[in-house]
Design a protein around this motif. Structure first.
Motif, PDB file in Angstrom:
ATOM      1  N   THR A 140       8.624   0.800  -0.687  1.00 18.73           N
ATOM      2  CA  THR A 140       7.596   1.024   0.337  1.00 18.73           C
ATOM      3  C   THR A 140       8.008   2.155   1.269  1.00 18.73           C
ATOM      4  OG1 THR A 140       6.846  -1.271   0.264  1.00 18.73           O
ATOM      5  CG2 THR A 140       6.360  -0.037   2.269  1.00 18.73           C
ATOM      6  N   LEU A 141       9.257   2.165   1.681  1.00 17.91           N
ATOM      7  CA  LEU A 141       9.750   3.213   2.575  1.00 17.91           C
ATOM      8  C   LEU A 141       9.776   4.574   1.881  1.00 17.91           C
ATOM      9  CD1 LEU A 141      12.640   1.285   4.382  1.00 17.91           C
ATOM     10  CD2 LEU A 141      10.394   1.881   5.308  1.00 17.91           C
ATOM     11  N   GLN A 142      10.096   4.575   0.594  1.00 15.26           N
ATOM     12  CA  GLN A 142      10.066   5.838  -0.159  1.00 15.26           C
ATOM     13  C   GLN A 142       8.652   6.414  -0.188  1.00 15.26           C
ATOM     14  OE1 GLN A 142      11.800   4.358  -3.803  1.00 15.26           O
ATOM     15  NE2 GLN A 142      13.785   5.345  -3.397  1.00 15.26           N
ATOM     16  N   LYS A 143       7.676   5.538  -0.380  1.00 11.17           N
ATOM     17  CA  LYS A 143       6.280   5.986  -0.420  1.00 11.17           C
ATOM     18  C   LYS A 143       5.820   6.505   0.936  1.00 11.17           C
ATOM     19  CE  LYS A 143       4.993   2.819  -4.151  1.00 11.17           C
ATOM     20  NZ  LYS A 143       4.257   1.565  -4.497  1.00 11.17           N
ATOM     21  N   LEU A 144       6.448   6.005   2.014  1.00 11.33           N
ATOM     22  CA  LEU A 144       6.093   6.468   3.353  1.00 11.33           C
ATOM     23  C   LEU A 144       6.756   7.789   3.707  1.00 11.33           C
ATOM     24  CD1 LEU A 144       6.241   3.140   5.408  1.00 11.33           C
ATOM     25  CD2 LEU A 144       4.197   4.418   4.722  1.00 11.33           C
ATOM     26  N   PRO A 146       3.769  -9.897   1.648  1.00 12.80           N
ATOM     27  CA  PRO A 146       5.036 -10.222   2.307  1.00 12.80           C
ATOM     28  C   PRO A 146       5.681  -9.051   3.030  1.00 12.80           C
ATOM     29  CG  PRO A 146       5.375 -10.017  -0.046  1.00 12.80           C
ATOM     30  CD  PRO A 146       3.895  -9.951   0.172  1.00 12.80           C
ATOM     31  N   LEU A 147       5.241  -7.815   2.730  1.00 14.23           N
ATOM     32  CA  LEU A 147       5.845  -6.638   3.362  1.00 14.23           C
ATOM     33  C   LEU A 147       5.017  -6.108   4.530  1.00 14.23           C
ATOM     34  CD1 LEU A 147       7.055  -4.618   0.238  1.00 14.23           C
ATOM     35  CD2 LEU A 147       8.102  -6.576   1.355  1.00 14.23           C
ATOM     36  N   ILE A 148       4.116  -6.932   5.023  1.00 10.19           N
ATOM     37  CA  ILE A 148       3.157  -6.496   6.041  1.00 10.19           C
ATOM     38  C   ILE A 148       3.835  -5.867   7.247  1.00 10.19           C
ATOM     39  CG2 ILE A 148       3.034  -8.883   6.941  1.00 10.19           C
ATOM     40  CD1 ILE A 148       0.146  -8.283   7.762  1.00 10.19           C
ATOM     41  N   PHE A 149       4.924  -6.465   7.731  1.00 10.73           N
ATOM     42  CA  PHE A 149       5.599  -5.937   8.921  1.00 10.73           C
ATOM     43  C   PHE A 149       6.438  -4.711   8.589  1.00 10.73           C
ATOM     44  CE2 PHE A 149       4.765 -10.354  10.228  1.00 10.73           C
ATOM     45  CZ  PHE A 149       4.102 -10.100  11.420  1.00 10.73           C
ATOM     46  N   TYR A 150       7.071  -4.709   7.427  1.00 11.14           N
ATOM     47  CA  TYR A 150       7.892  -3.561   7.053  1.00 11.14           C
ATOM     48  C   TYR A 150       7.051  -2.288   6.955  1.00 11.14           C
ATOM     49  CZ  TYR A 150      11.385  -7.090   5.966  1.00 11.14           C
ATOM     50  OH  TYR A 150      12.273  -8.130   6.063  1.00 11.14           O
ATOM     51  N   LYS A 151       5.885  -2.429   6.373  1.00 11.47           N
ATOM     52  CA  LYS A 151       5.024  -1.252   6.220  1.00 11.47           C
ATOM     53  C   LYS A 151       4.558  -0.741   7.573  1.00 11.47           C
ATOM     54  CE  LYS A 151       1.003   0.526   3.736  1.00 11.47           C
ATOM     55  NZ  LYS A 151      -0.082   0.227   2.768  1.00 11.47           N
ATOM     56  N   ALA A 152       4.101  -1.650   8.446  1.00  2.99           N
ATOM     57  CA  ALA A 152       3.597  -1.243   9.760  1.00  2.99           C
ATOM     58  C   ALA A 152       4.696  -0.586  10.593  1.00  2.99           C
ATOM     59  CB  ALA A 152       3.021  -2.450  10.492  1.00  2.99           C
ATOM     60  N   ILE A 153       5.876  -1.193  10.602  1.00  2.00           N
ATOM     61  CA  ILE A 153       6.982  -0.637  11.394  1.00  2.00           C
ATOM     62  C   ILE A 153       7.468   0.666  10.770  1.00  2.00           C
ATOM     63  CG2 ILE A 153       9.337  -1.061  12.222  1.00  2.00           C
ATOM     64  CD1 ILE A 153       8.569  -4.097  12.173  1.00  2.00           C
ATOM     65  N   GLY A 154       7.458   0.726   9.431  1.00  2.00           N
ATOM     66  CA  GLY A 154       7.851   1.953   8.752  1.00  2.00           C
ATOM     67  C   GLY A 154       6.927   3.112   9.099  1.00  2.00           C
ATOM     68  N   ILE A 155       5.616   2.858   9.145  1.00  2.00           N
ATOM     69  CA  ILE A 155       4.642   3.906   9.508  1.00  2.00           C
ATOM     70  C   ILE A 155       4.904   4.389  10.927  1.00  2.00           C
ATOM     71  CG2 ILE A 155       2.206   4.305  10.024  1.00  2.00           C
ATOM     72  CD1 ILE A 155       1.555   2.439   7.644  1.00  2.00           C
ATOM     73  N   ASN A 172       2.792  -5.828  19.834  1.00  7.33           N
ATOM     74  CA  ASN A 172       2.592  -6.345  18.485  1.00  7.33           C
ATOM     75  C   ASN A 172       3.199  -5.379  17.479  1.00  7.33           C
ATOM     76  OD1 ASN A 172       1.601  -7.273  16.000  1.00  7.33           O
ATOM     77  ND2 ASN A 172      -0.334  -7.952  16.906  1.00  7.33           N
ATOM     78  N   ALA A 173       4.072  -5.883  16.615  1.00 10.47           N
ATOM     79  CA  ALA A 173       4.703  -5.024  15.604  1.00 10.47           C
ATOM     80  C   ALA A 173       3.673  -4.326  14.723  1.00 10.47           C
ATOM     81  CB  ALA A 173       5.642  -5.852  14.739  1.00 10.47           C
ATOM     82  N   MET A 174       2.497  -4.925  14.588  1.00  8.20           N
ATOM     83  CA  MET A 174       1.453  -4.342  13.753  1.00  8.20           C
ATOM     84  C   MET A 174       0.712  -3.207  14.451  1.00  8.20           C
ATOM     85  SD  MET A 174       1.729  -5.919  10.958  1.00  8.20           S
ATOM     86  CE  MET A 174       0.246  -5.261  10.202  1.00  8.20           C
ATOM     87  N   ASN A 175       0.948  -3.080  15.755  1.00  9.56           N
ATOM     88  CA  ASN A 175       0.244  -2.037  16.510  1.00  9.56           C
ATOM     89  C   ASN A 175       1.083  -1.654  17.723  1.00  9.56           C
ATOM     90  OD1 ASN A 175      -1.500  -0.317  17.794  1.00  9.56           O
ATOM     91  ND2 ASN A 175      -3.010  -1.882  18.342  1.00  9.56           N
TER      92      ASN A 175
END
Length: 282
Positions: free
Chosen positions: A256-260, A220-229, A170-173
């Protein structure tokens, strides 16, 4: 109508006006090359060749299916993606030209390298397989949460004789890959807000898997944030994260990526002059 040329004309005259004349001709060529086992030159040279009855009947059937909204690639059973023939059916999204551009961007940076690559939300496997085909000594893994999609990706790998490892995740985990490090992480995740469904073409909505298309309007950025982390903690030094993105969300993904903690972020436009790709490094 008995000849190859007459079958091509049948596509031109009987496909509905959802398609331009150029598209009708291209669709006809695709099907007749497939059915008659011709390449492009042979198709031209053999226009007076007689067509077997079973192929004539199939042409009539596929024209009806296409006119009823079934995507051409699903009817044909294949898509052409970065020089590969990818088996295509409703188990996964049809590979898009802009995704080829993403693959090309990756290959221009990483050509002639031997690297570890992770493709998150692999679907048909088109990204992973295209990268493996062009980076033969690299180790490529594709993951997806939909088992049907993984089955299709494995079929494509077998058909193309490409050694890509496809796994359930799962991309979220991505905890099952917590011990892994990668040089490239790439993803074309779901990114279309549900509210945009009414603006989309019927042949996409009615036939392609919605789980691979849509995300909640409020997140809408749910997957980008999870994969970015995940990428922040699992990229090797100098490694790269690549995303395909919604044209209206590219700058939000960048933020979002900058914040990560990603400091080197590039937004790239596709051939339609839309912001559709992102490359990020720590």
């Amino acid at each position: 109508m008995n000849t190859v040329g007459q079958m091509l004309l049948k596509f031109n005259t009987e496909l509905n006006d959802d398609f331009s004349n150029r598209e009708k001709k291209q669709i006809g060529k695709l099907f007749m090359m497939d059915y008659m086992s011709y390449d492009g030159s042979e198709l031209i040279l053999n226009k007076n060749e007689q067509v077997p009855e079973n192929i004539k009947n199939r042409v009539s059937t596929v024209i009806t299916e296409i006119n009823n909204g079934t995507p051409v690639q699903y009817v044909l059973g294949a898509s052409h993606f970065y020089g590969l023939e990818i088996k295509s059916d409703p188990r996964a999204l049809i590979p898009r030209p802009e995704t080829e551009e993403l693959v090309d961007w990756i290959l221009k940076k990483w050509k002639d390298t031997n690297i570890n690559i992770l493709d998150v939300g692999t679907g048909s496997g088109c990204i992973a397989l295209a990268l493996k085909a062009n980076l033969e000594n690299s180790r490529v893994t594709g993951v997806d949460v939909i088992q049907h999609a993984l089955d299709l990706a494995n079929e494509n790998a077998e058909n193309l004789n490409l050694d890509v490892s496809f796994k359930f995740a799962n991309a979220m985990n991505l905890s099952s890959f917590s011990s892994k490090k990668w040089d490239v992480i790439v993803s074309n995740p779901p990114y279309i807000p549900i509210e945009e469904e009414t603006e989309m073409q019927d042949n996409v909505i009615q036939h392609e898997p919605k789980t691979a298309l849509f995300v909640p309007n409020e997140n809408p950025l749910i997957f980008y944030k999870a994969i970015g982390i995940y990428a922040k903690n699992h990229l090797n030094d100098g490694g790269s994260l690549y995303f395909e993105v919604h044209e209206n969300l590219a700058q939000l993904v960048k933020s979002t990526l900058q914040k990560l903690g990603f400091s080197k972020i590039e937004v790239k436009k596709d051939l339609q002059d839309k912001e559709r790709m992102i490359h990020a490094q720590l």
